[in-house]
Motif scaffolding. Structure first.
Motif, PDB file in Angstrom:
ATOM      1  N   UNK A  87     -28.246  16.227 -34.249  1.00  0.00           N
ATOM      2  CA  UNK A  87     -28.354  15.479 -32.868  1.00  0.00           C
ATOM      3  C   UNK A  87     -29.351  15.421 -32.217  1.00  0.00           C
ATOM      4  N   UNK A  88     -29.428  14.211 -31.496  1.00  0.00           N
ATOM      5  CA  UNK A  88     -30.702  14.141 -30.653  1.00  0.00           C
ATOM      6  C   UNK A  88     -30.441  13.707 -29.134  1.00  0.00           C
ATOM      7  N   UNK A  89     -31.433  13.801 -28.226  1.00  0.00           N
ATOM      8  CA  UNK A  89     -31.215  13.515 -26.911  1.00  0.00           C
ATOM      9  C   UNK A  89     -32.124  12.431 -26.469  1.00  0.00           C
ATOM     10  N   UNK A  90     -31.875  11.244 -26.266  1.00  0.00           N
ATOM     11  CA  UNK A  90     -32.915  10.420 -25.983  1.00  0.00           C
ATOM     12  C   UNK A  90     -33.071  10.073 -24.571  1.00  0.00           C
ATOM     13  N   UNK A  91     -34.213   9.782 -24.084  1.00  0.00           N
ATOM     14  CA  UNK A  91     -34.187   9.933 -22.506  1.00  0.00           C
ATOM     15  C   UNK A  91     -34.035   8.453 -22.089  1.00  0.00           C
ATOM     16  N   UNK A  92     -34.037   8.046 -20.814  1.00  0.00           N
ATOM     17  CA  UNK A  92     -33.779   6.844 -20.162  1.00  0.00           C
ATOM     18  C   UNK A  92     -34.921   5.875 -20.742  1.00  0.00           C
ATOM     19  N   UNK A  93     -36.135   6.053 -21.165  1.00  0.00           N
ATOM     20  CA  UNK A  93     -37.210   5.232 -21.506  1.00  0.00           C
ATOM     21  C   UNK A  93     -36.992   5.215 -23.002  1.00  0.00           C
ATOM     22  N   UNK A  94     -36.079   5.495 -23.486  1.00  0.00           N
ATOM     23  CA  UNK A  94     -35.663   5.224 -25.039  1.00  0.00           C
ATOM     24  C   UNK A  94     -36.293   5.946 -26.119  1.00  0.00           C
ATOM     25  N   UNK A  95     -36.995   7.475 -25.653  1.00  0.00           N
ATOM     26  CA  UNK A  95     -37.705   8.071 -26.430  1.00  0.00           C
ATOM     27  C   UNK A  95     -37.033   9.392 -26.507  1.00  0.00           C
ATOM     28  N   UNK A  96     -36.838   9.988 -27.958  1.00  0.00           N
ATOM     29  CA  UNK A  96     -36.013  11.075 -28.153  1.00  0.00           C
ATOM     30  C   UNK A  96     -36.792  12.072 -27.635  1.00  0.00           C
ATOM     31  N   UNK A  97     -36.147  13.002 -26.734  1.00  0.00           N
ATOM     32  CA  UNK A  97     -36.766  14.032 -26.238  1.00  0.00           C
ATOM     33  C   UNK A  97     -36.477  15.564 -26.855  1.00  0.00           C
ATOM     34  N   UNK A  98     -35.352  15.628 -27.446  1.00  0.00           N
ATOM     35  CA  UNK A  98     -35.209  16.728 -28.249  1.00  0.00           C
ATOM     36  C   UNK A  98     -34.142  16.375 -29.357  1.00  0.00           C
ATOM     37  N   UNK A 131     -28.706   7.398 -17.733  1.00  0.00           N
ATOM     38  CA  UNK A 131     -29.555   6.544 -18.635  1.00  0.00           C
ATOM     39  C   UNK A 131     -29.873   7.351 -20.157  1.00  0.00           C
ATOM     40  N   UNK A 132     -29.682   8.613 -20.186  1.00  0.00           N
ATOM     41  CA  UNK A 132     -29.965   9.356 -21.450  1.00  0.00           C
ATOM     42  C   UNK A 132     -28.674   8.944 -22.371  1.00  0.00           C
ATOM     43  N   UNK A 133     -29.077   9.258 -23.670  1.00  0.00           N
ATOM     44  CA  UNK A 133     -28.189   9.183 -24.787  1.00  0.00           C
ATOM     45  C   UNK A 133     -28.002  10.219 -25.670  1.00  0.00           C
ATOM     46  N   UNK A 134     -26.983  10.516 -26.170  1.00  0.00           N
ATOM     47  CA  UNK A 134     -26.598  11.732 -27.019  1.00  0.00           C
ATOM     48  C   UNK A 134     -26.064  11.020 -28.378  1.00  0.00           C
ATOM     49  N   UNK A 135     -26.918  11.466 -29.411  1.00  0.00           N
ATOM     50  CA  UNK A 135     -26.484  10.944 -30.644  1.00  0.00           C
ATOM     51  C   UNK A 135     -26.102  12.207 -31.704  1.00  0.00           C
ATOM     52  N   UNK A 155     -22.446   7.787 -30.519  1.00  0.00           N
ATOM     53  CA  UNK A 155     -23.727   7.642 -29.406  1.00  0.00           C
ATOM     54  C   UNK A 155     -22.698   7.724 -28.126  1.00  0.00           C
ATOM     55  N   UNK A 156     -23.415   8.822 -27.014  1.00  0.00           N
ATOM     56  CA  UNK A 156     -22.568   8.780 -25.953  1.00  0.00           C
ATOM     57  C   UNK A 156     -23.679   8.514 -25.062  1.00  0.00           C
ATOM     58  N   UNK A 157     -23.515   7.436 -24.242  1.00  0.00           N
ATOM     59  CA  UNK A 157     -24.493   7.084 -23.020  1.00  0.00           C
ATOM     60  C   UNK A 157     -24.045   7.659 -21.892  1.00  0.00           C
ATOM     61  N   UNK A 158     -24.924   8.218 -21.016  1.00  0.00           N
ATOM     62  CA  UNK A 158     -24.669   8.872 -19.739  1.00  0.00           C
ATOM     63  C   UNK A 158     -24.999   7.869 -18.768  1.00  0.00           C
TER      64      UNK A 158
END
Lengths: 564, 245
Positions: free
Chosen positions: A515-526, A548-552, A561-564
């Protein structure tokens, strides 16, 4: 005393030679240059241009103005290679001479070059008959991980696809058992040694031979690579174990030569790091060869590059030209964990593009002049994917290079999930040979309750993560295996504790949750990979995420994908 | 039996109830942070060790030394503060060991005119060196590159010894006698000089010149000055983490 001073002088000599440096001189234009693409390019190069709908030639293909070069030659010590693509010439001289050259009206800029020493390490040499159980599993696994049998069943073997391999030398190529068919059947279409300026490349280091064996190696029924009948252009650009290298210049020359001679794929298993750049410059634009790789892509060539072996070092991220845009950068998988090898360089590029794009085995059995060897590095993952790409080109001769690149990404076993350790995962031949169902079977559900997300694996898909076994070698007689997971909680498995004697290799993605967390700018941060020990595998608080963050989350081919 | 089974299960439960193991965890933003510490970054430090030879024309024949037997060893820590890609300043803090092997000839003055089997003056100094660094290649990635250091140093002699080796006549047993003299009143404790160094990454060739006199001008000890030059090679031991990043 005289003797002492003479000795000191001898010691100082290398420093005295500092006065003569090497520079790139870039010109403003190519005025007055004639060019005929039909006489200049190989037929395959013309066909590639027609297929990609690009002009037979543009100004970047024109040679450098010889009058400009001659004028520069008058002002410097000596001339070296001229680059069509960059409209530049490499020269030897000193800073004072460069100051004069900068004054010439047709000179745009002058840039100093640098060099670095490259060492390629080899592991023990073995003979095919000496293979132990683990090595047999490894040699089979390095191609079966990409479903080589599906290409074989479809009679896809890379035939007619022209691959340029840029490397440190091809010693032992002519006697390499695994490449006998390539050499004997004249599948090597052209060669050039850019370090010596002649056509002889079967000397120097054997690294290039081993790399080619990971594309086309074959002995009896054993395949080391996926494209045994591909055609080759062999370019030697490095002098391993030697003194001063001008590798970027040679690499650039080799890519232009590959373009001229009709290469459809270029495999490059080298990388530049701190010898020229800062980590922040790994954006595909700072490195000359990164820019050259992107130009090659624009001319219809699929450039396949190793990500680099800096993952566990201070550099950590991909090396130039692996940071280039529009190329396929390949990371290394540890065959015995099925996951990212700790030493394989991580992405992304510093401008946040996905790197590596895909992965392949980073430990491989390779062929060389005296037999076979077990080798480690993304140098060998890259040609495994280059061979795969040759098969795709053979199946789809009408596909453009970028289509092939994106389809290889789509074929990979984590797709559409990705992270910066594995990219999209390992390419799978079945994507191209089988009629693939686009439906994926849900393997988990996400339950939201009171601000908490809980990821629950469906009982029908639940499988307990296999314990990963390590092998101690540290001076102990024999071997002793132990379960790695009992020893660590938040670490990669150290590769040095695994080897081919651990006979089981993963031929598919292990049953872990990614799983990864994508920030609101569209970049995976973790991003994370976790082993599964219970069906309720993850729990998140909604409050831990910002808008704006996404969890895949990915498990066994299914992504949500979960969008926040 | 039931109780045993329950106890057995109770022991097993903690083993299987642990959370998930994180196999890979990467924080991308942390990975992309650019450090200001490194060979071509704002700050850098290393340890170093060097070896050299003492040489040079003596002030008089009375203080000639055996060149190849007179040596220098240093070890210490080095700090660098980058002021730009071309220029940096820094300091070395080190301990060094200088050993002068005195030539035994008729004109010898150091330690008296008596000749011995061997005679040596050595001292261990605490050394502070301030340097300016000029890089030949401003564009060199995160590397030290090729550079010229111009430096000045001051050092304090912490330990000094005058060692004389004599061999007795066979008639007296033929033994070798080594005599150590300490608290040498004729030596200046403080010395200073300049150093030039040519460096390629972590290897440096250096040449020192001592401006100060080692001997004080005492009428009781009218020793002629020892050679002032020292040249040799020095190796930086890079900090592995800072090497590339």
């Amino acid at each position: 005393m005289t003797r002492l001073l003479s000795s000191l002088l001898l010691l100082l000599l290398p420093f005295i030679s500092v006065a003569q440096e090497k520079f790139w001189v870039f010109f403003t234009d190519k005025n007055g240059v004639d060019f005929d693409p039909y006489t200049f390019f190989d037929q395959k190069a013309i066909e590639r241009r027609l297929l990609h709908g690009i002009d037979l030639c543009d100004e970047s293909d024109f040679p450098v103005n010889t009058d400009y070069v001659a004028a520069v030659g008058e002002l410097c010590d000596s001339l070296s290679y001229s680059s069509r693509w960059f409209n530049a010439v490499a020269v030897y001289g000193n800073e004072g001479q460069m100051e004069l050259i900068r004054q010439l009206p047709f000179v745009q800029s002058v840039e100093a070059m640098d060099w670095y020493i490259s060492n390629v390490t080899e592991r023990r040499r073995i003979d095919l008959s000496d293979f132990n159980t683990g090595q047999v599993a490894l040699v089979k696994g390095q191609v079966s991980r990409m479903q080589a049998d599906k290409f074989t069943a479809a009679k896809i073997d890379g035939k007619g696809i022209r691959i340029c391999v840029i490397d440190a030398g091809f010693a032992g190529f002519t006697t390499c058992e695994a490449l006998r068919h390539t050499y004997n059947r004249d599948y090597v279409k052209d060669t050039y040694d850019f370090t010596r300026r002649d056509k002889s490349v079967y000397h120097g280091h054997s690294h290039g031979t081993m790399v080619v064996s990971c594309i086309a190696g074959k002995v009896d029924s054993i395949q080391l690579g996926l494209a045994p009948y591909a055609e080759f252009l062999l370019a030697r650009t490095e002098k391993a174990f030697s003194d001063k290298l001008r590798e970027e210049e040679n690499w650039l020359a080799a890519v232009e030569w590959a373009d001229k001679n009709g290469a459809q794929i270029i495999n490059s298993s080298l990388g530049y790091t701190s010898s020229r750049y800062f980590r922040s410059q790994m954006n595909g634009k700072a490195g000359l060869i990164s820019r050259a790789a992107t130009i090659a892509a624009h001319k219809g060539i699929l450039v396949v590059s190793s990500a680099g072996n800096e993952g566990d070092g201070a550099w950590k991220i991909v090396a130039s030209p692996g940071d280039a845009d529009s190329i396929l950068t390949v990371g290394g998988i540890n065959p015995w964990t099925g996951l990212h090898a700790t030493w394989s360089s991580y992405g992304p590029s510093t401008d946040h593009r996905l790197k590596p794009n895909v992965s392949a085995f980073g430990h491989a059995i390779v062929g060389h002049g005296q037999g076979y060897a077990e080798q480690v590095g993304t140098s060998f993952a890259s040609p495994l994917v280059a061979g795969f790409a040759a098969c795709v080109f053979q199946m789809h001769p009408d596909w453009k290079n970028m289509k092939v690149l994106s389809e290889i990404e789509s074929s990979s076993d984590l797709f559409p999930y990705y992270d910066y350790a594995h990219g999209y995962g390992v390419p799978q031949a079945g994507y191209f040979t089988d009629s693939v169902s686009t439906d994926t079977i849900p393997t988990f559900t996400i339950v939201e309750k009171e601000g908490k997300f809980s990821v629950q694996i469906d009982s029908s898909h639940y499988s307990l993560a296999e314990p990963i076994q390590g092998t101690y070698h540290r001076g102990m007689p024999g071997e002793s295996k132990y379960e790695m997971e009992s020893d660590w909680k938040q670490h990669h498995i150290p590769d040095q504790e695994l080897s081919s004697s651990s006979s089981y290799v993963y031929t598919q993605v292990p049953d872990y949750v990614f799983y990864h967390i994508e920030n609101r700018d569209g970049y995976v941060k973790q991003y994370f990979v976790i082993s599964v020990h219970q069906t309720e595998v993850l729990e998140f608080l909604r409050s831990d995420f910002t808008k704006g963050e996404k969890l895949r989350i990915w498990y066994k081919g299914f992504m949500k994908t979960i969008e926040f | 039996m039931k109780i045993r089974a329950i106890l057995f299960l109770a022991v097993l439960i903690p083993v299987y109830s642990f959370g998930q193991n994180i196999i890979i965890k990467q924080d991308v933003l942390a990975d992309q942070e650019e450090s200001n510490y490194g060979p071509n970054k704002k700050y850098y430090k290393s340890t170093f060790t060097g070896l050299g030879l003492l040489f040079g024309k003596p002030d008089a024949t009375g203080s000639a030394i055996n060149g190849y037997k007179s040596f220098y060893y240093e070890s210490g820590s080095r700090k660098k503060r980058q002021m730009g890609s071309f220029f940096a300043i820094g300091r070395d803090l080190s301990l060094n060991f200088r050993s002068f092997s005195i030539k035994q000839n008729d004109s010898k003055t150091f330690g008296g005119i008596a000749q011995h089997k061997a005679e040596r003056l050595f001292n261990i100094n605490g050394n502070l060196l301030i340097y300016t660094r000029y890089n030949f290649k401003p564009k060199r990635g995160n590397q030290l590159g090729k550079y010229l250091d111009l430096a000045g140093y001051v050092e304090y002699a912490m330990i000094t010894r005058h060692v004389v080796t004599d061999k007795l006549d066979e008639a007296l047993g033929g033994n070798t006698i080594k005599s150590y003299y300490r608290g040498l009143p004729y030596l200046n404790k403080w010395n200073y000089g300049v150093t030039a160094r040519l460096g390629f990454r972590h290897m440096l060739l250096f040449c020192q010149y001592r401006f100060s006199d080692m001997f004080n001008r005492s009428p009781q000890f009218p020793y002629q000055e020892l050679p002032r030059f020292c040249a040799g090679i020095c190796f930086d031991v890079p900090d592995e983490f800072s090497r590339d990043r």
